[in-house]
Design an enzyme around this catalytic site. Structure first.
Site, PDB file in Angstrom:
ATOM      1  N   ASP A 171       0.801  -1.221   0.000  1.00 47.09           N
ATOM      2  CA  ASP A 171       0.000   0.000   0.000  1.00 47.09           C
ATOM      3  C   ASP A 171       0.829   1.263   0.000  1.00 47.09           C
ATOM      4  O   ASP A 171       2.044   1.232   0.063  1.00 47.09           O
ATOM      5  CB  ASP A 171      -0.845   0.032   1.282  1.00 47.09           C
ATOM      6  CG  ASP A 171      -2.145  -0.720   1.087  1.00 47.09           C
ATOM      7  OD1 ASP A 171      -2.482  -1.008  -0.060  1.00 47.09           O
ATOM      8  OD2 ASP A 171      -2.806  -1.008   2.098  1.00 47.09           O
TER       9      ASP A 171
ATOM     10  N   LYS B  82      -3.136   3.688  -2.466  1.00 48.31           N
ATOM     11  CA  LYS B  82      -4.074   4.743  -2.818  1.00 48.31           C
ATOM     12  C   LYS B  82      -3.541   6.039  -2.243  1.00 48.31           C
ATOM     13  O   LYS B  82      -3.601   6.253  -1.042  1.00 48.31           O
ATOM     14  CB  LYS B  82      -5.446   4.467  -2.212  1.00 48.31           C
ATOM     15  CG  LYS B  82      -6.170   3.337  -2.900  1.00 48.31           C
ATOM     16  CD  LYS B  82      -7.376   2.918  -2.109  1.00 48.31           C
ATOM     17  CE  LYS B  82      -7.126   1.515  -1.615  1.00 48.31           C
ATOM     18  NZ  LYS B  82      -7.955   0.962  -0.643  1.00 48.31           N
TER      19      LYS B  82
ATOM     20  N   MET C  88      -7.916   9.276  10.309  1.00 44.23           N
ATOM     21  CA  MET C  88      -8.425   9.961   9.118  1.00 44.23           C
ATOM     22  C   MET C  88      -9.237  11.197   9.472  1.00 44.23           C
ATOM     23  O   MET C  88     -10.321  11.417   8.948  1.00 44.23           O
ATOM     24  CB  MET C  88      -9.276   8.986   8.281  1.00 44.23           C
ATOM     25  CG  MET C  88      -8.433   7.886   7.652  1.00 44.23           C
ATOM     26  SD  MET C  88      -9.385   6.632   6.822  1.00 44.23           S
ATOM     27  CE  MET C  88      -9.632   5.448   8.121  1.00 44.23           C
TER      28      MET C  88
HETATM   29  N1  SAH Z   1      -4.480   0.137   9.218  1.00 48.66           N
HETATM   30  C1  SAH Z   1      -3.903   1.391   9.638  1.00 48.66           C
HETATM   31  C2  SAH Z   1      -4.848   2.556   9.455  1.00 48.66           C
HETATM   32  C3  SAH Z   1      -5.117   2.891   8.022  1.00 48.66           C
HETATM   33  S1  SAH Z   1      -6.195   4.236   7.856  1.00 48.66           S
HETATM   34  C4  SAH Z   1      -3.462   1.269  11.089  1.00 48.66           C
HETATM   35  O1  SAH Z   1      -3.792   0.293  11.768  1.00 48.66           O
HETATM   36  O2  SAH Z   1      -2.752   2.160  11.548  1.00 48.66           O
HETATM   37  C5  SAH Z   1      -5.095   5.550   7.526  1.00 48.66           C
HETATM   38  C6  SAH Z   1      -5.057   6.493   8.690  1.00 48.66           C
HETATM   39  O3  SAH Z   1      -4.183   5.971   9.676  1.00 48.66           O
HETATM   40  C7  SAH Z   1      -4.497   7.854   8.376  1.00 48.66           C
HETATM   41  O4  SAH Z   1      -5.493   8.694   7.836  1.00 48.66           O
HETATM   42  C8  SAH Z   1      -4.071   8.320   9.731  1.00 48.66           C
HETATM   43  O5  SAH Z   1      -5.157   8.748  10.499  1.00 48.66           O
HETATM   44  C9  SAH Z   1      -3.561   7.034  10.344  1.00 48.66           C
HETATM   45  N2  SAH Z   1      -2.110   6.890  10.197  1.00 48.66           N
HETATM   46  C10 SAH Z   1      -1.434   5.952   9.535  1.00 48.66           C
HETATM   47  N3  SAH Z   1      -0.106   6.111   9.682  1.00 48.66           N
HETATM   48  C11 SAH Z   1       0.060   7.187  10.456  1.00 48.66           C
HETATM   49  C12 SAH Z   1       1.181   7.865  11.001  1.00 48.66           C
HETATM   50  N4  SAH Z   1       2.423   7.461  10.769  1.00 48.66           N
HETATM   51  N5  SAH Z   1       0.965   8.939  11.791  1.00 48.66           N
HETATM   52  C13 SAH Z   1      -0.275   9.359  12.063  1.00 48.66           C
HETATM   53  N6  SAH Z   1      -1.369   8.757  11.578  1.00 48.66           N
HETATM   54  C14 SAH Z   1      -1.208   7.688  10.805  1.00 48.66           C
END
Ligand code: SAH
Length: 512
Positions: free
Chosen positions: A41, A63, A178
């Site tokens: 991803d 995406k 998000m």
């Molecule tokens: N499966 C992922 C979440 C995917 S949704 C998990 O468990 O973390 C994507 C969202 O995750 C982003 O919009 C943000 O809110 C968060 N996110 C992912 N990586 C991040 C990071 N390094 N710092 C802050 N937020 C993060």
């Protein structure tokens, strides 16, 4: 694992963690290194991908907010197709695969098509953000419930979350994914629903990256504060009494290179230790190799090696790559390792020696001389080279100084040219990501790695990237190549070695 069309492969849904490549699990990493294909991803750290062996296929389906690469249904189908071809598939997702990552849908689709799967959990961004901002997600006195929610769809029309219910949470921690765009909406609804406007809150952008940003404010002030501090996705918001501990428990970004992004352009298989070293110093590593090494089939050289050997016959290694490709070939062709025993072994360079020792070889000649030419000269003095035959294991070179020195000393030298470098290629979305968060410093350790950047991006884009960054090189020859493309060199190593270059970079930022 070989491809086998008789048998269906298995899909591993693997959590990659929040962005620091060291935060993947050991199980996840070992599956990445042993699968047949990786489907990955957008938020996956590039370093995890470029350090995977080249024989493993990599498919990018990320995406980016602006550019949809593959719709979810197509990803689902791709996983099934790949498994049906008999491949073991590592489906690598950011954070945890089952937390707001549509991993559930992928698993359902696989089950429906009778494809076996395993789920490898990951460190989810919400909990990682709390940890790296110094916010204990649960706390004996302040919070005994943790609520992970998505703010996606918090606008008037789509209700995924019952905000009235969330607003009534007490002694709990609300962690939102998000939520950058929706933050003002979310806060308004929560306060309407009864959440105290003065409760502590925080927003954490790019958690677990060297450039992580933590914004702290009372709930009602958080949207304005986040805007003032220019918070961008990906970010997490955290609301609850626990957030007040953030200032006191803060621990992140306290190293020499914290906040600095370093792009490393040398081949990834030779750079793992550099990535690690920079990360330990606090930098964010942008692992974008511009060149890669590939095996070169030198039939003549191999024949010489196999037919020669015996008294006064030497094998001369001067790079880790040489060692790796040499023994890799013997193994893959099932050539008896005892052949090596007919040679004395010379090992030039620290990395070369270590690579040989790792395989159990104790080289006959390995003085701690730095510099290849010096090493060869020293060998001419210490060994009666005019009597010897040398199989010189190396990469493709326009001119081999070592061979020249040994020949001058009277040795018979036969090159065994086992690898060559080629330019890498980057996916268009990966290039977009690079420009979204450009490096502060680009490190070049050979002229060819500079050529590679221009080859991949085109001169105009390469210049654009260079104008956003500073350039550090390993020495004058590499600097010359940089200037040939009208880019500027900010600093240059004096001792033509990577450790020296790293040192110079550290000093540069220390002075700032
Ligand atoms: N499966 C992922 C979440 C995917 S949704 C998990 O468990 O973390 C994507 C969202 O995750 C982003 O919009 C943000 O809110 C968060 N996110 C992912 N990586 C991040 C990071 N390094 N710092 C802050 N937020 C993060």
């Amino acid at each position: 694992m070989a491809e086998n069309s008789e048998k269906t492969g298995k899909v591993y849904l693997i959590g990659a963690g929040p962005g620091d490549p060291d935060l993947i699990t050991i199980k996840g990493l070992s599956l990445l290194n042993s699968c047949d294909v990786i489907v990955y991803d957008n938020l996956i750290p590039h370093e995890l991908i470029v350090t995977i062996p080249p024989n493993i296929e990599k498919i990018y389906v990320g995406k980016a907010a602006s550019a949809h690469t593959l719709p979810q249904e197509k990803i689902n189908e791709l996983l099934v197709e790949q498994a049906q071809q008999g491949k073991n598939v590592a489906r690598l997702k950011g954070g945890d695969p089952f937390v707001f990552g549509r991993g559930g849908e992928e698993a359902e689709f696989l089950r429906k098509h009778d494809i076996e799967y395993e789920i490898v959990p990951g460190v989810t961004a919400g909990l990682a953000a709390a940890a790296s901002a110094g916010i204990p997600a649960s706390h004996r006195d302040k919070s005994s419930a943790i609520l992970l929610l998505t703010a996606h769809g918090a606008s008037d029309h789509e209700f995924f979350v019952d905000w009235d219910w969330v607003g009534k949470v007490e002694k709990g921690t609300v962690i939102g994914y998000m939520g950058v765009k929706q933050l003002p909406n979310v806060v308004e609804r929560l306060i309407e629903a009864g959440m105290p406007p003065g409760i502590e809150a925080a927003m954490i952008e790019r958690c677990c990256f060297s450039t992580q940003k933590v914004v702290r404010a009372r709930l009602e002030d958080l949207p304005a504060e986040a805007e003032r501090q220019d918070v961008h996705p990906p970010a997490i918001f955290i609301i609850g009494e626990v957030a007040e501990l953030s200032e006191k428990l803060e621990w992140y970004n306290r190293k020499i290179l914290s906040g600095v992004r370093i792009m490393i352009t040398r081949p990834a298989d030779q750079s793992k230790w550099i990535y690690r070293m920079f990360r330990n110093l606090g930098a964010e590593v942008i692992a974008y190799p511009t060149i890669k090494t590939v095996y070169n089939d030198d039939k003549e050289g191999w024949e010489k090696f196999i037919k020669s050997g015996g008294k006064d016959n030497w094998l001369f290694f001067s790079s880790e790559n040489g060692v790796r490709y040499f023994f890799g070939f013997l193994k893959s062709k099932q050539i008896d390792l005892r052949l090596v025993g007919r040679y004395a072994i010379a090992a030039a360079g620290h990395g070369t020696l270590r690579a040989l020792k790792d395989l159990g070889y104790q080289p006959d000649y390995a003085p701690g001389v730095s510099g290849m030419v010096k090493f060869a000269r020293q060998m001419c003095q210490d060994v009666e080279v005019d009597r010897v035959k040398v199989i010189r294991v190396r990469g493709q070179l326009p001119h081999d100084n070592i061979e020249e020195v040994l020949k001058k000393g009277g040795a018979e030298v036969h090159p065994l040219t086992l690898y060559k470098t080629e330019y890498s290629s980057w996916h268009e979305n990966e290039i977009r990501r690079l420009f979204m968060h450009p490096p502060n410093m680009i490190m070049f350790s050979s002229g060819r790695s500079v050529d590679g950047l221009v080859e991949i991006l085109g001169q105009e884009k390469a210049l654009e990237l260079a104008s956003k960054s500073k350039i550090a090189t390993i020495g004058p020859t590499t600097s010359e190549t940089v200037r040939k493309y009208n880019m500027e060199v900010e600093l240059e190593a004096t001792r033509h070695s990577i450790p020296d270059l790293i040192n110079q970079i550290v000093q540069y930022y220390q002075k700032k």
